[in-house]
Design an enzyme around this catalytic site. Sequence first.
Site, PDB file in Angstrom:
ATOM      1  N   GLU A  62       0.767  -1.221  -0.031  1.00  0.00           N
ATOM      2  CA  GLU A  62      -0.109   0.169   0.156  1.00  0.00           C
ATOM      3  C   GLU A  62       0.807   1.135   0.004  1.00  0.00           C
ATOM      4  O   GLU A  62       0.699   2.251  -0.625  1.00  0.00           O
ATOM      5  CB  GLU A  62      -0.967  -0.109   1.003  1.00  0.00           C
ATOM      6  CG  GLU A  62      -2.155  -0.855   1.279  1.00  0.00           C
ATOM      7  CD  GLU A  62      -1.791  -2.424   1.322  1.00  0.00           C
ATOM      8  OE1 GLU A  62      -2.535  -3.255   0.614  1.00  0.00           O
ATOM      9  OE2 GLU A  62      -0.665  -2.701   1.784  1.00  0.00           O
ATOM     10  N   HIS A 131     -10.522  -5.770   8.111  1.00  0.00           N
ATOM     11  CA  HIS A 131     -11.428  -5.668   6.922  1.00  0.00           C
ATOM     12  C   HIS A 131     -12.802  -4.938   7.065  1.00  0.00           C
ATOM     13  O   HIS A 131     -13.629  -4.831   6.383  1.00  0.00           O
ATOM     14  CB  HIS A 131     -11.877  -7.119   6.307  1.00  0.00           C
ATOM     15  CG  HIS A 131     -10.699  -7.758   5.688  1.00  0.00           C
ATOM     16  ND1 HIS A 131      -9.798  -8.406   6.483  1.00  0.00           N
ATOM     17  CD2 HIS A 131     -10.488  -8.217   4.297  1.00  0.00           C
ATOM     18  CE1 HIS A 131      -8.927  -8.969   5.700  1.00  0.00           C
ATOM     19  NE2 HIS A 131      -9.399  -8.972   4.546  1.00  0.00           N
TER      20      HIS A 131
END
Length: 327
Positions: A62, A131
């Site tokens: 990321e 998540h």
Amino acid sequence: MTTTTMALGAALNAGLRRALEHDRKVVIMGEDVGRLGGVFRVTDTLQKDFGTDRVFDTPLAESGIVGTAFGMALRGYRPVCEIQFDGFVYPAFDQIVSQVAKIHYRTAGTVTAPLTIRIPYGGGIGAVEHHSESPEVYFTHTAGLRVVSPGTPSDAYWMIQQAVALDDPVIFLEPKHRYWDRGEVDLDTPPELPLDRARVTRPGTDVTLVTFGAMLTTALQAADIAAAEGHSIEVIDLRSLSPLDVDTVEASVRRTGRLVVTQEAPVNCGLGAEIAAQISERCFYQLEAPVLRVGGFDIPYPPAKLEAYHLPDPDRILDAVDRSLAA
């Protein structure tokens, strides 16, 4: 005017397609956004139609995704990068808050960063750890970033195009719980509201209920139940979390005299606290009751089997409404 019914995820796909068609400097990048079309299929078929030089997969890194996108933005591109899940954004946090957010100010306005960072966020899908996060306040606290979240397919379609067209970096929070919710979308007529304005989604007279993202649907459900019980709730969808359109909220509270704010994130130090503080300052003499907040509990996001207890539902919102009306 071309109006159609589509899911929020499909509306994002259509909005990204329009952005790619409108400007050849727009590129889409992220983990699995190309050949797979994204975990939630938001970028489905875009690589096939626009090629691998404009829609491309990246390594699972990321910080590298955002850093590369930032460099491309400095060179004149308009990158749209996807962080696959909310809890994965933290490795890129330093890039976002230390570099992306500050470049315009640091260069006295001579350098812009037209970068859109898409983040599916929030709970409601029964996912595993990392998540189902609600990281919005980390970014709203950072000067130099715009932070937005659509709550309807129509807003998803238009807001993603508005975000990509801006010269500012935008954290674009997508409520993954609502990807499959359907609604009408006018594909041709641009919205009257700019990206940074809130919308009065449902007019009311007794209580102002402010929310955003996935909680908009829940708030409207609460308002329907309240109407059956004889109470009129005005529902405001913030849409933009930074900057905040406090003026729209203030105008509503001056009419209703009461305010409830609901969010998925924990109440402690959440966005609702900022709204409560500003409205208390602006509407002190108009408030008939304390501003109340309804949110997740102050815990790490729980296992999937417990998330229904963690996320605010219409009953918890209506409990706050009842307490406000009783004050």
